[in-house]
Write a protein that holds these residues in place. Sequence first.
Motif, short mmCIF file in Angstrom:
data_model
loop_
_atom_site.label_atom_id
_atom_site.label_comp_id
_atom_site.label_asym_id
_atom_site.label_seq_id
_atom_site.Cartn_x
_atom_site.Cartn_y
_atom_site.Cartn_z
N CYS A 1 41.82 41.45 49.73
CA CYS A 1 40.75 42.42 49.95
C CYS A 1 39.42 41.74 49.62
CB CYS A 1 40.94 43.69 49.12
SG CYS A 1 40.62 43.50 47.36
N TYR A 2 38.36 42.31 50.13
CA TYR A 2 37.02 41.76 49.87
C TYR A 2 36.03 42.91 49.85
CZ TYR A 2 32.72 39.11 50.28
OH TYR A 2 31.48 38.60 50.04
N PRO A 3 35.07 42.89 48.91
CA PRO A 3 34.89 41.94 47.82
C PRO A 3 35.68 42.36 46.59
CG PRO A 3 33.05 43.45 47.82
CD PRO A 3 33.93 43.86 48.97
N ASN B 1 44.15 42.08 37.23
CA ASN B 1 43.28 42.27 38.39
C ASN B 1 41.81 42.09 38.03
OD1 ASN B 1 44.88 42.65 40.67
ND2 ASN B 1 45.29 44.79 40.16
N THR B 2 41.52 41.01 37.32
CA THR B 2 40.12 40.68 37.06
C THR B 2 39.49 40.20 38.36
OG1 THR B 2 40.83 38.47 36.35
CG2 THR B 2 40.48 40.12 34.63
N ASN C 1 42.65 41.83 43.27
CA ASN C 1 41.22 42.09 43.23
C ASN C 1 40.44 40.90 43.81
OD1 ASN C 1 38.73 43.23 42.74
ND2 ASN C 1 38.79 42.91 40.52
N GLY C 2 40.63 40.68 45.12
CA GLY C 2 39.93 39.58 45.77
C GLY C 2 40.64 38.25 45.69
N GLY C 3 41.94 38.25 45.30
CA GLY C 3 42.71 37.02 45.29
C GLY C 3 43.08 36.59 46.71
N SER C 4 43.44 35.32 46.87
CA SER C 4 43.84 34.78 48.17
C SER C 4 45.37 34.64 48.19
CB SER C 4 43.19 33.43 48.41
OG SER C 4 41.78 33.54 48.39
N TRP C 5 46.01 35.22 49.20
CA TRP C 5 47.47 35.30 49.26
C TRP C 5 47.99 34.53 50.47
CZ3 TRP C 5 50.80 38.50 46.07
CH2 TRP C 5 50.12 39.11 45.01
N PRO C 6 48.68 33.41 50.25
CA PRO C 6 49.21 32.63 51.37
C PRO C 6 50.18 33.40 52.25
CG PRO C 6 49.23 31.32 49.34
CD PRO C 6 48.86 32.72 48.95
N VAL C 7 50.88 34.39 51.71
CA VAL C 7 51.84 35.14 52.53
C VAL C 7 51.15 35.79 53.72
CG1 VAL C 7 51.59 37.26 51.15
CG2 VAL C 7 53.64 36.91 52.54
N GLY D 1 39.57 32.95 42.52
CA GLY D 1 38.23 32.44 42.78
C GLY D 1 37.67 32.93 44.10
N LYS D 2 36.34 32.89 44.22
CA LYS D 2 35.68 33.37 45.44
C LYS D 2 36.17 32.63 46.67
CE LYS D 2 31.28 35.46 44.13
NZ LYS D 2 29.82 35.43 44.34
#
Length: 569
Positions: A440-442, A459-460, A466-472, A512-513
């Motif tokens: 999700c973003y942001p 979920n910081t 909370n804005g994490g990047s998921w390879p799946v 990270g962003k």
Amino acid sequence: MDTLCTVAECNECDFSKLSEKPRSLNMDRERQRSFDERSLSELSIGFSPRVMTRSADNANANANANANFSRLVIDHNPDAPFSPGRRSGFNTPRSLIGYEPHPMVGEAWDALRRSLVYFRGKPVGTIAALDSSEEELNYDQVFVRDFVPSALAFLMNGEPEIVKNFILKTLRLQSWEKKIDRFQLGEGVMPASFKVLHDPIRNTETLIADFGESAIGRVAPVDSGFWWIILLRAYTKSTGDSSLAELPECQKGMRLILSLCLSEGFDTFPTLLCADGCCMIDRRMGVYGYPIEIQALFFMALRCALVLLKQDDEGKEFVERIVKRLHALNYHMRSYFWLDLKQLNDIYRYKTEEYSHTAVNKFNVIPDSLPEWVFDFMPIRGGYFIGNVSPAKMDFRWFALGNCIAILSSLATEEQSNAIMDLIESRWEELVGEMPIKVCYPAIESHDWRIITGCDPKNTRWSYHNGGSWPVLLWLLTAACIKTGRPQIARRAIELAESRLLKDSWPEYYDGKLGRYIGKQARKFQTWSIAGYLVAKMMLEDPSHLGMISLEEDKQLKPLLRRSHSWTF
């Protein structure tokens, strides 16, 4: 163990007729017709397939390459089931679009096979993660949603047996009595996960299922039933074998799931009202209400069920209810969840406290509640389905899974699908960065994070959900790219993943962003990260695989945008 649904020894149903290999693909013409493309005029509806084309407005320097790629999809016979005989990714010397298999592919297959779970000698799923360095928690279980990319990988590789076993086993679990404290869940609820317990002394194996009573927050999985129906259709499409879907047990399982979703109540919207934590985002993240992920999966599951249900007395009743709901849901989502530059400007100028059917601001959204980031995030060309719409509330966050499923299910129109892809290209750094793709973003930060997540330490900002990047999510992005005729986006994303995933030991997520850092609590050797990569590679290699997970637009569902003094676009 009192709170868990258990059986000491599961007595197998008499599915002996399913132990045979799938029927020959050289069946009669009527059987050959794929489920999603057969004329639904037989069902008094008329879903009609359309050829996937890309708008001329979206042509770019890659137009010629994309045209050749799209031809691979279009030239595939839409009336024939996909042949599972070709084992993509393992012994394919050269792909259809001309690149050599990446050395990661073999490593990924080895890792995926190590994750297999067996029950009484038969593979029934894949565990969530094989990370021995961390406490197992529930990562040693087979999750319904997590298994979907694994199932697709096996189907694309010509190994449907494990998928059939999984479908039947979870169907058995659905019939169990489901209680949380003293409250009994609906009969159609599918488990979030299950595990196999081995008793070496008694030499027995026991299945234990979790319907939400052991989950964080004790929330039942709304998405499990939808994924189950979608996977049943993918199996049928891939093998050309409809005998599994036609089983009385599978027909009943679908009807039970649909009964939960199509029941009448106090709702004034066709969307499903859900609690936080009921889907992939299974912790408190402010997605309660009508989250886009659930609505898109709901829409896709309804369309899949429409062509899987038998036309007997019970089936016809559900078909009629599905048709009505699809029309209403299609109209509602395209009208009220869609956001582009013009619609954003309209909301910005809304009047409030309007009354009666002439209201333009139907949900009484206060313009001052629009977040500042959305004005910079929205490109001149592009758009997306926002996260949530309910009375006086619009969640403007971008959610990857919901928007990709909207494209694949044709909940999004062709124009909207292209706009979503335009947005991804325009906001590549924000949504993809160094590892595809943001769930999700942001991110929610500061005071909002404390209020919305309840100060959740997992979920910081820019981490986990909370804005994490998921390879799946790579497989969903790739499927959406193929459907919209933009394989170059998928190639770029896959190359990013290949630069990190293997050497980082297949993490669950990145932080990270830009998605630069392995997630602070991410498990290694996360199975759906592995399977998501394989599915993305195999779809790009052989675009005809897309048909397992994609549905073409039904012309009858195109909304007649003649709203009586409603929102304008």
